[in-house]
Design a protein around this motif. Structure first.
Motif, mmCIF file in Angstrom:
data_model
loop_
_atom_site.group_PDB
_atom_site.id
_atom_site.type_symbol
_atom_site.label_atom_id
_atom_site.label_comp_id
_atom_site.label_asym_id
_atom_site.label_seq_id
_atom_site.Cartn_x
_atom_site.Cartn_y
_atom_site.Cartn_z
ATOM 1 N N ALA A 149 0.817 -1.219 0.000
ATOM 2 C CA ALA A 149 0.000 0.000 0.000
ATOM 3 C C ALA A 149 0.849 1.267 0.000
ATOM 4 C CB ALA A 149 -0.936 -0.007 1.213
ATOM 5 N N GLU A 150 2.066 1.165 0.560
ATOM 6 C CA GLU A 150 2.913 2.371 0.627
ATOM 7 C C GLU A 150 3.622 2.659 -0.702
ATOM 8 O OE1 GLU A 150 5.307 -1.041 2.546
ATOM 9 O OE2 GLU A 150 3.223 -0.351 2.447
ATOM 10 N N TRP A 151 3.564 1.724 -1.640
ATOM 11 C CA TRP A 151 4.140 1.972 -2.960
ATOM 12 C C TRP A 151 3.104 2.675 -3.829
ATOM 13 C CZ3 TRP A 151 7.030 -3.050 -4.898
ATOM 14 C CH2 TRP A 151 8.041 -3.379 -3.982
ATOM 15 N N GLN A 152 3.567 3.557 -4.686
ATOM 16 C CA GLN A 152 2.675 4.147 -5.671
ATOM 17 C C GLN A 152 2.571 3.183 -6.859
ATOM 18 O OE1 GLN A 152 5.013 8.089 -5.165
ATOM 19 N NE2 GLN A 152 3.095 8.696 -6.132
ATOM 20 N N VAL A 153 1.470 3.276 -7.592
ATOM 21 C CA VAL A 153 1.287 2.436 -8.775
ATOM 22 C C VAL A 153 0.873 3.330 -9.939
ATOM 23 C CG1 VAL A 153 0.120 0.456 -9.802
ATOM 24 C CG2 VAL A 153 0.566 0.477 -7.340
ATOM 25 N N PHE A 154 1.722 3.357 -10.968
ATOM 26 C CA PHE A 154 1.444 4.137 -12.171
ATOM 27 C C PHE A 154 1.124 3.193 -13.320
ATOM 28 C CE2 PHE A 154 4.979 6.902 -10.233
ATOM 29 C CZ PHE A 154 4.087 7.642 -9.470
ATOM 30 N N VAL A 155 0.045 3.459 -14.036
ATOM 31 C CA VAL A 155 -0.325 2.662 -15.203
ATOM 32 C C VAL A 155 -0.364 3.571 -16.417
ATOM 33 C CG1 VAL A 155 -2.129 1.265 -16.278
ATOM 34 C CG2 VAL A 155 -1.633 0.975 -13.854
ATOM 35 N N ASP A 156 0.350 3.189 -17.459
ATOM 36 C CA ASP A 156 0.353 3.964 -18.697
ATOM 37 C C ASP A 156 -1.059 3.987 -19.281
ATOM 38 O OD1 ASP A 156 1.024 5.309 -21.003
ATOM 39 O OD2 ASP A 156 2.070 3.617 -21.931
ATOM 40 N N ALA A 157 -1.520 5.156 -19.677
ATOM 41 C CA ALA A 157 -2.871 5.298 -20.229
ATOM 42 C C ALA A 157 -3.095 4.372 -21.421
ATOM 43 C CB ALA A 157 -3.108 6.754 -20.627
ATOM 44 N N ALA A 158 -2.040 4.067 -22.176
ATOM 45 C CA ALA A 158 -2.177 3.208 -23.353
ATOM 46 C C ALA A 158 -2.627 1.799 -22.982
ATOM 47 C CB ALA A 158 -0.859 3.153 -24.126
ATOM 48 N N VAL A 159 -2.297 1.360 -21.778
ATOM 49 C CA VAL A 159 -2.679 0.015 -21.339
ATOM 50 C C VAL A 159 -4.198 -0.104 -21.241
ATOM 51 C CG1 VAL A 159 -2.474 -1.685 -19.480
ATOM 52 C CG2 VAL A 159 -0.496 -0.294 -20.113
ATOM 53 N N LEU A 160 -4.855 0.989 -20.885
ATOM 54 C CA LEU A 160 -6.305 0.975 -20.698
ATOM 55 C C LEU A 160 -7.051 0.728 -22.002
ATOM 56 C CD1 LEU A 160 -5.268 2.209 -18.033
ATOM 57 C CD2 LEU A 160 -7.232 3.734 -18.070
ATOM 58 N N ASP A 161 -6.391 0.976 -23.132
ATOM 59 C CA ASP A 161 -7.040 0.802 -24.437
ATOM 60 C C ASP A 161 -6.993 -0.633 -24.945
ATOM 61 O OD1 ASP A 161 -7.636 3.520 -24.539
ATOM 62 O OD2 ASP A 161 -5.724 4.014 -25.510
ATOM 63 N N VAL A 162 -6.258 -1.503 -24.261
ATOM 64 C CA VAL A 162 -6.129 -2.896 -24.692
ATOM 65 C C VAL A 162 -7.346 -3.692 -24.223
ATOM 66 C CG1 VAL A 162 -4.704 -4.975 -24.543
ATOM 67 C CG2 VAL A 162 -3.622 -2.726 -24.597
ATOM 68 N N ASP A 163 -7.993 -4.387 -25.145
ATOM 69 C CA ASP A 163 -9.200 -5.158 -24.783
ATOM 70 C C ASP A 163 -8.912 -6.162 -23.681
ATOM 71 O OD1 ASP A 163 -10.748 -3.786 -26.601
ATOM 72 O OD2 ASP A 163 -10.533 -5.286 -28.185
ATOM 73 N N VAL A 164 -7.851 -6.934 -23.861
ATOM 74 C CA VAL A 164 -7.437 -7.912 -22.853
ATOM 75 C C VAL A 164 -5.933 -7.794 -22.675
ATOM 76 C CG1 VAL A 164 -7.285 -10.342 -22.213
ATOM 77 C CG2 VAL A 164 -9.289 -9.519 -23.460
ATOM 78 N N ALA A 165 -5.506 -7.392 -21.492
ATOM 79 C CA ALA A 165 -4.083 -7.252 -21.204
ATOM 80 C C ALA A 165 -3.601 -8.461 -20.405
ATOM 81 C CB ALA A 165 -3.833 -5.971 -20.408
ATOM 82 N N VAL A 166 -2.424 -8.959 -20.762
ATOM 83 C CA VAL A 166 -1.817 -10.094 -20.070
ATOM 84 C C VAL A 166 -0.641 -9.565 -19.254
ATOM 85 C CG1 VAL A 166 -0.601 -12.294 -20.352
ATOM 86 C CG2 VAL A 166 -2.524 -11.717 -21.861
#
Length: 198
Positions: free
Chosen positions: A144-161
């Motif tokens: 919980a004390e770590w930050q988590v960044f997700v690239d916006a481009a990942v959100l556009d993938v229908d199914v991410a592995v």
């Protein structure tokens, strides 16, 4: 992929046998299983969309999995752990980018961590801190004390592995769901293109 949400096996990316992750928590690192179960209690339907497939641990690295299964690299996501330091203060973040890119560690990540210097967290510290195996680290269940960044481009993938916390399996979920994980910050341009091999 949604056909498997009632518990049966489905064939998904790479021709792997995917099942709802909450029915095979033995294929997840303990922090990942705990986080998914907690997410299921608060966001029910979202957590049900997370699938898991068993793989040969030798295929845990993205390039090996792509080569062996024929799954496109464009749906593979990697989570790298970065540490940023300013003076005596250290901040750690998990950074999720597509496998066709690399995390902008010395640019966006360093700035987001308000750090003078940023670099990949030491292998042993990443494993010990996350409670996950190297090569299987995933944004699901990070401390919980770590930050988590997700690239916006990942959100556009229908199914991410992405990793499952262990090297012997992968999880798959709609890319948009990665942006809904607790504590996640979606960052535009976090992943930068890999140098051309031509």
């Amino acid at each position: 992929m949604t056909a498997g949400l009632s518990g049966q096996q489905v064939t998904g990316p790479g021709g792997l046998a995917w099942v709802p992750a909450l029915t095979r928590t033995d294929l997840l690192a303990p922090p990942v299983a705990a986080a998914l179960e907690a997410w299921g209690e608060t966001a029910g339907e979202a957590a049900q969309q997370v699938l898991v497939a068993e793989i040969d641990p030798q295929l845990a690295d993205t390039a090996a999995l792509v080569e062996a299964t024929g799954a496109p690299a464009s749906i593979m996501a990697n989570c790298v752990v970065v540490a940023g330091r300013r003076g005596e203060v250290e901040r750690i973040a998990g950074c999720v980018v597509l496998a066709t890119t690399r995390a902008d560690v010395n640019g966006l990540v360093r700035k987001r961590l308000d750090a003078r210097k940023a670099s990949f967290l030491d292998h042993d510290r990443a494993v010990a801190g996350s409670g996950m195996e190297f090569g299987g680290i995933t944004p699901v269940g990070l401390p919980a004390e770590w930050q988590v960044f997700v690239d916006a481009a990942v959100l556009d993938v229908d199914v991410a592995v992405i990793g499952s916390g262990v090297r012997r399996s992968k999880i798959a979920l709609p890319g948009a769901l990665l942006g809904q994980l607790p504590g996640v910050e979606v960052v535009e341009g976090l992943g930068v293109p890999l140098p051309s091999s031509s």
